[in-house]
Design an enzyme around this catalytic site. Structure first.
Site, PDB file in Angstrom:
ATOM      1  N   LYS A 146      -6.463   1.857  10.510  1.00  0.00           N
ATOM      2  CA  LYS A 146      -8.038   2.915  10.771  1.00  0.00           C
ATOM      3  C   LYS A 146      -9.025   2.836   9.077  1.00  0.00           C
ATOM      4  O   LYS A 146      -8.772   3.200   8.394  1.00  0.00           O
ATOM      5  CB  LYS A 146      -8.148   3.920  11.009  1.00  0.00           C
ATOM      6  CG  LYS A 146      -6.916   5.176  10.379  1.00  0.00           C
ATOM      7  CD  LYS A 146      -8.370   5.438   9.080  1.00  0.00           C
ATOM      8  CE  LYS A 146      -6.810   6.621   7.766  1.00  0.00           C
ATOM      9  NZ  LYS A 146      -8.081   6.556   6.753  1.00  0.00           N
TER      10      LYS A 146
ATOM     11  N   LEU B 121      -4.938  -2.989   4.364  1.00  0.00           N
ATOM     12  CA  LEU B 121      -5.375  -3.058   2.616  1.00  0.00           C
ATOM     13  C   LEU B 121      -6.747  -2.304   3.291  1.00  0.00           C
ATOM     14  O   LEU B 121      -7.109  -1.820   4.033  1.00  0.00           O
ATOM     15  CB  LEU B 121      -5.647  -5.207   3.430  1.00  0.00           C
ATOM     16  CG  LEU B 121      -4.511  -5.660   3.664  1.00  0.00           C
ATOM     17  CD1 LEU B 121      -5.320  -7.254   3.918  1.00  0.00           C
ATOM     18  CD2 LEU B 121      -4.032  -5.933   1.508  1.00  0.00           C
TER      19      LEU B 121
ATOM     20  N   ASP C  63     -13.141   6.981   5.282  1.00  0.00           N
ATOM     21  CA  ASP C  63     -11.776   6.655   4.788  1.00  0.00           C
ATOM     22  C   ASP C  63     -11.040   8.684   5.595  1.00  0.00           C
ATOM     23  O   ASP C  63     -10.384   8.613   6.527  1.00  0.00           O
ATOM     24  CB  ASP C  63     -11.508   6.960   3.117  1.00  0.00           C
ATOM     25  CG  ASP C  63     -10.248   7.303   3.312  1.00  0.00           C
ATOM     26  OD1 ASP C  63      -9.428   8.218   2.651  1.00  0.00           O
ATOM     27  OD2 ASP C  63      -9.340   6.921   3.013  1.00  0.00           O
TER      28      ASP C  63
ATOM     29  N   HIS D 258     -10.239  -5.867   6.239  1.00  0.00           N
ATOM     30  CA  HIS D 258      -9.079  -5.464   7.588  1.00  0.00           C
ATOM     31  C   HIS D 258      -9.423  -6.517   8.211  1.00  0.00           C
ATOM     32  O   HIS D 258      -8.742  -7.562   9.861  1.00  0.00           O
ATOM     33  CB  HIS D 258     -10.294  -3.862   8.520  1.00  0.00           C
ATOM     34  CG  HIS D 258      -9.316  -2.448   7.706  1.00  0.00           C
ATOM     35  ND1 HIS D 258      -8.773  -2.151   8.064  1.00  0.00           N
ATOM     36  CD2 HIS D 258      -8.575  -3.094   6.953  1.00  0.00           C
ATOM     37  CE1 HIS D 258      -8.594  -0.401   7.245  1.00  0.00           C
ATOM     38  NE2 HIS D 258      -7.612  -1.483   6.501  1.00  0.00           N
TER      39      HIS D 258
ATOM     40  N   ALA E  44       2.010   2.369   3.483  1.00  0.00           N
ATOM     41  CA  ALA E  44       3.273   2.046   4.299  1.00  0.00           C
ATOM     42  C   ALA E  44       4.408   2.012   4.538  1.00  0.00           C
ATOM     43  O   ALA E  44       4.917   2.329   5.174  1.00  0.00           O
ATOM     44  CB  ALA E  44       3.412   0.187   3.562  1.00  0.00           C
TER      45      ALA E  44
ATOM     46  N   ARG F 105     -11.587   3.939  -2.727  1.00  0.00           N
ATOM     47  CA  ARG F 105     -11.879   4.482  -1.487  1.00  0.00           C
ATOM     48  C   ARG F 105     -13.448   4.638  -1.300  1.00  0.00           C
ATOM     49  O   ARG F 105     -13.994   4.850  -0.230  1.00  0.00           O
ATOM     50  CB  ARG F 105     -11.009   5.673  -0.954  1.00  0.00           C
ATOM     51  CG  ARG F 105     -10.177   5.473  -0.771  1.00  0.00           C
ATOM     52  CD  ARG F 105      -8.901   6.202   0.044  1.00  0.00           C
ATOM     53  NE  ARG F 105      -7.662   6.618  -1.243  1.00  0.00           N
ATOM     54  CZ  ARG F 105      -7.188   7.032  -1.561  1.00  0.00           C
ATOM     55  NH1 ARG F 105      -6.664   8.212  -0.610  1.00  0.00           N
ATOM     56  NH2 ARG F 105      -6.230   7.907  -2.544  1.00  0.00           N
TER      57      ARG F 105
ATOM     58  N   ARG G  61      -0.606  -8.526  -3.695  1.00  0.00           N
ATOM     59  CA  ARG G  61      -1.302 -10.424  -4.759  1.00  0.00           C
ATOM     60  C   ARG G  61      -0.683 -10.516  -5.998  1.00  0.00           C
ATOM     61  O   ARG G  61      -0.344 -11.267  -6.116  1.00  0.00           O
ATOM     62  CB  ARG G  61      -2.753  -9.483  -5.431  1.00  0.00           C
ATOM     63  CG  ARG G  61      -3.764  -9.736  -3.322  1.00  0.00           C
ATOM     64  CD  ARG G  61      -3.692 -11.408  -3.620  1.00  0.00           C
ATOM     65  NE  ARG G  61      -5.175 -11.130  -2.813  1.00  0.00           N
ATOM     66  CZ  ARG G  61      -5.242 -11.936  -1.707  1.00  0.00           C
ATOM     67  NH1 ARG G  61      -5.048 -12.560  -1.486  1.00  0.00           N
ATOM     68  NH2 ARG G  61      -6.706 -12.043  -1.074  1.00  0.00           N
TER      69      ARG G  61
ATOM     70  N   TYR H 173      -0.739 -13.694   1.032  1.00  0.00           N
ATOM     71  CA  TYR H 173      -1.392 -13.142   2.494  1.00  0.00           C
ATOM     72  C   TYR H 173      -1.444 -14.305   3.170  1.00  0.00           C
ATOM     73  O   TYR H 173      -0.612 -13.753   4.596  1.00  0.00           O
ATOM     74  CB  TYR H 173      -1.954 -12.182   1.905  1.00  0.00           C
ATOM     75  CG  TYR H 173      -2.631 -10.974   1.244  1.00  0.00           C
ATOM     76  CD1 TYR H 173      -1.649 -10.623   1.370  1.00  0.00           C
ATOM     77  CD2 TYR H 173      -4.104 -10.791   1.429  1.00  0.00           C
ATOM     78  CE1 TYR H 173      -2.029  -9.544   0.099  1.00  0.00           C
ATOM     79  CE2 TYR H 173      -4.220  -9.070   0.837  1.00  0.00           C
ATOM     80  CZ  TYR H 173      -3.438  -8.772   0.306  1.00  0.00           C
ATOM     81  OH  TYR H 173      -3.403  -7.687  -1.133  1.00  0.00           O
TER      82      TYR H 173
ATOM     83  N   ALA I 227       0.573  -1.358   0.457  1.00  0.00           N
ATOM     84  CA  ALA I 227       0.202   0.016  -0.165  1.00  0.00           C
ATOM     85  C   ALA I 227       1.077   1.350   0.332  1.00  0.00           C
ATOM     86  O   ALA I 227       2.084   0.781   1.032  1.00  0.00           O
ATOM     87  CB  ALA I 227      -0.878   0.194   1.131  1.00  0.00           C
TER      88      ALA I 227
END
Length: 356
Positions: A120, A97, A202, A102, A35, A190, A57, A81, A32
């Site tokens: 979050k 993710l 978000d 989540h 990260a 999102r 993936r 994963y 992501a």
């Protein structure tokens, strides 16, 4: 000015102390964009933490991410994963993710005996959040919802001032997080309902978290709520809401992932603020700077993420962190989000098909 520029430079070029003999070893679920900022950069300056593996993936994406950030372990494909969380050389999982994943992958990580730093919102529902924290507690594992701003000394100092009463009784709180159109595209995940998308899920969780914390209470109701729909009418592109809190306190929140440009041609600045209204005792204004805590670890260049990492590692190692977000706090956070969606008349995000 020199000190400011030095802090800015050190944030992106932190010192790299020698790692401890047995650092907390992180695995990252998904390559992501958040990260590197939220974990990898913070880990560089922490002697007691290390990022040892990443899973994505797509094989090329996983390998490119690992090479760029000097991560040795790489997992990919449909089993990537699961292979990551099953790796016996990993102690903790960072889960950034999409929201709708989540619950499933945090539950699987906890089941595999891993501590979890969870982006979050914790899940798509208060019920799922409760289940995750119960699972973590049953296994003696640490689970933290990553509201990183809560860990910085500046916000902790603000909380001391507000909750200490030196500015008088809280009357109202306002908080907003909105960005101009063009930064997040219409097809961004999102905005994907099935993946827990929406402005409230978000950006909106930040102002909701802030007003709850500064009000020192949980909302009793949502007085008003409006939203700007996305092309998927189940999704809120932006939203505004007013909460009622005990003792006649109100709180307004605003979030938007695509604020229209002025006259269609002039981009707007991001709107990021939190204001607390009170009955001041003397009416005098003052400015305080709090880059470092009065006690404990910290440097003036540490980011909110670096302070968060410090607390997470301390908690896992059995030390008392300088700040923490409890299970109850995370559960109540999702209850507040649900209250707004119910007031708006929008469907709650779909629950995961995975059973913990």
């Amino acid at each position: 000015m020199y000190r400011l520029l030095k802090r800015i430079y050190t944030v992106s070029h932190p010192p790299k102390p020698e790692k401890e003999s047995d650092p907390l070893r992180f695995g990252v679920l998904g390559a992501a964009n958040i990260a590197p900022t939220a974990l990898i950069l913070a880990v560089r300056s922490h002697p007691g933490a290390d990022v040892v593996a990443v899973a994505a993936r797509n094989e090329q994406k996983a390998r490119t991410f690992a090479q760029k950030h000097d991560i040795k372990g790489v997992y990919y494909g449909p089993t990537g994963y699961q292979e990551l969380i099953s790796d016996p050389n990993i102690d903790a999982i960072y889960n950034p993710l999409p929201n709708g994943l989540h619950f499933e992958w945090t539950a699987k990580a906890l089941a595999a005996g891993k501590h979890v730093l969870l982006e979050k919102p914790s899940t798509d529902s208060s019920e799922e959040t409760r289940i995750l924290f119960q699972l973590a507690a049953s296994k003696g594992l640490i689970l933290l919802e990553a509201f990183h701003y809560r860990f910085h000394p500046a916000f902790r100092r603000l909380a001391e001032i507000v909750k200490g009463g030196e500015l008088g009784k809280v009357k109202a709180v306002k908080s907003a997080l909105a960005i101009p159109r063009g930064l997040i595209g219409d097809d961004d995940i999102r905005f994907d309902f099935d993946l827990g998308g929406g402005s409230l899920m978000d950006m909106g969780v930040y102002p909701i978290s802030a007003v709850r914390f500064l009000a020192s209470a949980e909302p009793t109701s949502v007085l008003t709520a409006t939203h700007t729909p996305h092309r998927d009418r189940r999704i809120d592109r932006g939203a505004q809401a007013t909460f009622a809190f005990p003792n006649d306190v109100t709180a307004e929140i605003e979030c938007d992932m695509q604020v229209p440009w002025r006259l269609g041609i002039i981009p707007r600045w991001p709107n990021i603020h939190t204001t607390r209204y009170c009955n001041p005792k003397d009416g005098k204004k003052r400015v305080e700077k709090a880059y470092k805590p009065k006690e404990g670890a910290g440097e003036d260049w540490w980011t909110t993420y670096r302070y968060q990492l410090e607390a997470f590692v301390d908690k896992v190692r059995g030390r008392t962190p300088h700040e923490w977000i409890s299970a109850e706090d995370s559960i109540n956070q999702m209850k507040a989000v649900e209250l707004v969606y119910e007031k708006l008349g929008l469907p709650l995000r779909p629950k995961s098909n995975h059973l913990a």
